[in-house]
Motif scaffolding. Structure first.
Motif, short mmCIF file in Angstrom:
data_model
loop_
_atom_site.label_atom_id
_atom_site.label_comp_id
_atom_site.label_asym_id
_atom_site.label_seq_id
_atom_site.Cartn_x
_atom_site.Cartn_y
_atom_site.Cartn_z
N ARG A 71 0.93 -1.32 0.11
CA ARG A 71 0.18 0.03 -0.08
C ARG A 71 0.89 1.15 0.03
NH1 ARG A 71 -5.01 1.88 1.33
NH2 ARG A 71 -5.70 -0.27 1.91
N VAL A 72 1.76 1.21 0.93
CA VAL A 72 2.61 2.35 0.95
C VAL A 72 3.41 2.53 -0.43
CG1 VAL A 72 4.66 3.37 2.10
CG2 VAL A 72 3.03 2.18 3.24
N ILE A 73 4.06 1.43 -0.97
CA ILE A 73 4.60 1.34 -2.39
C ILE A 73 3.88 2.00 -3.40
CG2 ILE A 73 5.73 -0.12 -4.15
CD1 ILE A 73 6.54 -2.10 -1.87
N GLY A 74 2.44 1.76 -3.20
CA GLY A 74 1.46 2.33 -4.13
C GLY A 74 1.50 3.84 -3.81
N GLU A 75 1.67 4.25 -2.80
CA GLU A 75 1.39 5.75 -2.38
C GLU A 75 2.86 6.46 -3.04
OE1 GLU A 75 1.07 5.63 1.77
OE2 GLU A 75 -1.09 5.06 1.42
N MET A 76 3.84 5.69 -2.84
CA MET A 76 5.27 6.05 -3.39
C MET A 76 5.31 6.26 -4.97
SD MET A 76 7.94 3.63 -1.19
CE MET A 76 9.27 4.08 -1.71
N ALA A 77 4.58 5.26 -5.61
CA ALA A 77 4.49 5.22 -6.87
C ALA A 77 3.75 6.44 -7.34
CB ALA A 77 3.76 4.03 -7.46
N ILE A 78 2.82 7.00 -6.66
CA ILE A 78 2.04 8.27 -7.11
C ILE A 78 3.07 9.39 -7.23
CG2 ILE A 78 0.47 9.78 -6.85
CD1 ILE A 78 -1.18 7.61 -5.65
N GLU A 79 3.90 9.64 -5.99
CA GLU A 79 4.82 10.50 -6.05
C GLU A 79 6.16 10.41 -6.89
OE1 GLU A 79 5.93 11.45 -1.80
OE2 GLU A 79 3.80 11.16 -1.36
N ARG A 80 6.65 9.18 -6.77
CA ARG A 80 7.79 8.97 -7.50
C ARG A 80 7.79 7.91 -8.40
NH1 ARG A 80 12.49 8.17 -3.46
NH2 ARG A 80 10.76 7.02 -2.32
N PRO A 81 7.01 7.88 -9.52
CA PRO A 81 6.66 6.70 -10.49
C PRO A 81 8.01 6.19 -10.98
CG PRO A 81 5.84 8.75 -11.42
CD PRO A 81 6.39 9.11 -9.94
N PHE A 83 10.89 6.09 -9.95
CA PHE A 83 11.67 5.23 -8.88
C PHE A 83 11.06 3.83 -8.73
CE2 PHE A 83 14.26 4.33 -5.33
CZ PHE A 83 13.30 3.49 -4.38
N ILE A 84 9.75 3.91 -8.44
CA ILE A 84 9.25 2.61 -8.17
C ILE A 84 9.53 1.68 -9.73
CG2 ILE A 84 7.17 1.52 -7.86
CD1 ILE A 84 8.34 2.72 -5.53
N ASN A 85 9.31 2.17 -10.64
CA ASN A 85 9.45 1.46 -11.94
C ASN A 85 10.87 0.77 -11.87
OD1 ASN A 85 7.19 1.64 -13.38
ND2 ASN A 85 8.04 3.22 -14.56
N ALA A 86 11.80 1.81 -11.48
CA ALA A 86 13.28 1.10 -11.60
C ALA A 86 13.14 0.09 -10.47
CB ALA A 86 14.11 2.38 -11.28
N ALA A 87 12.59 0.25 -9.40
CA ALA A 87 12.80 -0.74 -8.47
C ALA A 87 12.13 -2.17 -8.58
CB ALA A 87 11.98 -0.39 -7.03
N ALA A 88 10.91 -1.89 -9.31
CA ALA A 88 10.35 -3.08 -9.79
C ALA A 88 11.09 -3.99 -10.87
CB ALA A 88 9.12 -2.75 -10.40
N GLY A 89 12.11 -3.23 -11.78
CA GLY A 89 12.97 -3.84 -12.66
C GLY A 89 14.12 -4.51 -11.97
N LEU A 90 14.42 -3.92 -10.70
CA LEU A 90 15.45 -4.61 -10.05
C LEU A 90 15.36 -5.70 -9.42
CD1 LEU A 90 17.21 -1.11 -8.75
CD2 LEU A 90 17.88 -2.61 -10.77
N ALA A 92 13.79 -9.42 -8.65
CA ALA A 92 13.60 -10.61 -9.30
C ALA A 92 12.08 -11.02 -9.73
CB ALA A 92 14.49 -11.76 -8.74
N ASP A 93 11.40 -10.86 -8.48
CA ASP A 93 9.87 -11.20 -8.71
C ASP A 93 9.08 -10.11 -8.90
OD1 ASP A 93 10.49 -13.84 -6.19
OD2 ASP A 93 10.06 -14.01 -8.35
N GLY A 94 9.75 -8.69 -9.12
CA GLY A 94 8.97 -7.67 -9.38
C GLY A 94 8.26 -6.97 -8.16
N ILE A 95 7.57 -6.07 -8.37
CA ILE A 95 6.76 -5.00 -7.25
C ILE A 95 5.41 -4.63 -7.87
CG2 ILE A 95 6.88 -3.02 -5.91
CD1 ILE A 95 10.03 -3.26 -5.85
N VAL A 96 4.28 -4.85 -7.17
CA VAL A 96 3.00 -4.55 -7.67
C VAL A 96 2.83 -3.32 -6.62
CG1 VAL A 96 0.72 -5.08 -7.59
CG2 VAL A 96 2.51 -6.53 -8.80
N PRO A 97 2.78 -2.12 -6.98
CA PRO A 97 2.32 -1.05 -6.07
C PRO A 97 0.86 -0.73 -5.97
CG PRO A 97 2.66 -0.30 -8.40
CD PRO A 97 2.79 -1.85 -8.68
N ALA A 98 0.14 -1.63 -5.13
CA ALA A 98 -1.14 -1.56 -4.84
C ALA A 98 -1.10 -2.55 -3.41
CB ALA A 98 -1.92 -2.42 -5.98
N ALA A 99 -2.15 -1.98 -2.70
CA ALA A 99 -2.40 -2.81 -1.26
C ALA A 99 -2.44 -4.17 -1.55
CB ALA A 99 -3.54 -2.32 -0.54
#
Lengths: 140, 140, 140, 140
Positions: A71-81, A83-90, A92-99
């Motif tokens: 959920r917090v990652i989802g909030e970060m994705a709104i402010e710093r998309p 950065f979250i795209n970059a982290a998801a690419g890094l 191995a199992d990805g990151i889904v920015p939603a609660a």
């Protein structure tokens, strides 16, 4: 400090699915990962779509990757998309920015794993995740 | 032109972590890469989340990839997100568009490597990175 | 059960490199990973080739992936090359089937991480790895 | 043609793990996939190594990919290693050429999924897989 056990992980899965039925949610998928991000238990309810295993896993893995709930990652994705795209690419199992991805802590407050739930609206996924952890006796 | 040595890299790591403790920051991770972008030294403080090695490395690698600090890359990401996403996809170790990645230069001003720090707010990560470089006798 | 600390990881790195100097080995690279396979400490000696970080990491990560030392994985690779190829493709950080990757255990015998050493002949890499663990007070 | 249900998948997992305990095997991991190759249920016993989720999944996914058990794929790998390496590279979840992956069929003989077991010797992994399917009332 403890390590999450299969019994605890399966208790989380069962309780999360039970909460989903109690709330009348769409079919859910629940993944429980250990502190290192490795899958311990998983269940996908009937009539779920194909990507649910990866989405549930990514919600949990992302929480462990960054040290905060998805959920917090989802909030970060709104402010710093970017950065979250970059982290998801890094990751191995990805990151889904939603609660729906919630860290699991032992009685000492140390992170011992994470649960990821997907299938309904994110807020509801998270409710199921929290119910799962609560039923297992662990903390979030 | 000189090459960064392991001794210099470890001095940067130690000084960055020391600055983190002095500023009361969250647990930090510090990566020092050589001019070619290859890891020379790395340390991740206890109780850090799982993705910190990759984030620290990507901050430094991104700086070397584009020739500017990751703070500047973060500013570019606001103006030109699609370009930064594309660049991150092209770089083997990714690019993280947030402060904390700083180029390391020798006395002649030539780039001999980069340091990447992550774990606290980006501005604080960068403070630790700069302190690390300053303590090593190298320039930024 | 314990988690490997940065202090322990850095002690392993330092002792492994010291053993390398004592044995007159080529420049070594040493990676220490936690139980989940995430990098805690790393050092690459001067005049090492570019892929050493990934090779050291893969030796340690492979040991954690399969639960045996990379020397044993090397023996498995002779008998079942296709299986080891497949496993290497499945592990995010790869697997290197050669000696130098050794599991790290706490006093209760539980795996808390792994060290990977590369740079000289595999047998010598493993000697440095074992010396590193011994000096840290942990077990292998 | 029927579709495998979560109840059936969880019954397979439970029975496979029970067989592992009965035979005194090392900690097992069991993955059940549907006919499309998507994970339905998974469990990893305590003290398993990190790559077990991917290996269990790859044994099952490979069986569905090529239409034969992973034991047969292991035999193919001896005769035609390059082909199996190539196939593994093409399959999103990889292929592991060792016994333990078994197709699951409904009463009409049609493939409705696959189970993959890993953790002990391949022959024993397969015994657990077959016991799991037998207990679920499905066929192999």
């Amino acid at each position: 400090m403890s390590r999450i056990t299969l019994d605890q992980a399966q208790a989380i899965v069962a309780a999360a699915l039970k909460e989903g039925r109690a709330l009348g949610l769409k079919p859910l998928s629940v993944a429980v990962l250990d502190a290192g991000g490795h899958l311990v238990a998983f269940a996908r309810e009937d009539n779920s779509s194909n990507l649910r295993p990866q989405i549930a896993t990514a919600k949990a893995s992302g929480a462990l990757a960054l040290g905060v709930s998805s959920r917090v990652i989802g909030e970060m994705a709104i402010e710093r998309p970017t950065f979250i795209n970059a982290a998801a690419g890094l990751n191995a199992d990805g990151i889904v920015p939603a609660a729906g991805g919630v860290l699991i802590r032992d009685s000492a407050g140390l992170v011992i794993g994470a649960v990821g739930v997907t299938g309904d609206l994110s807020d509801n996924d998270e409710k199921a995740a929290l119910a799962g952890i609560a039923a297992s006796g662990l903390a979030s």
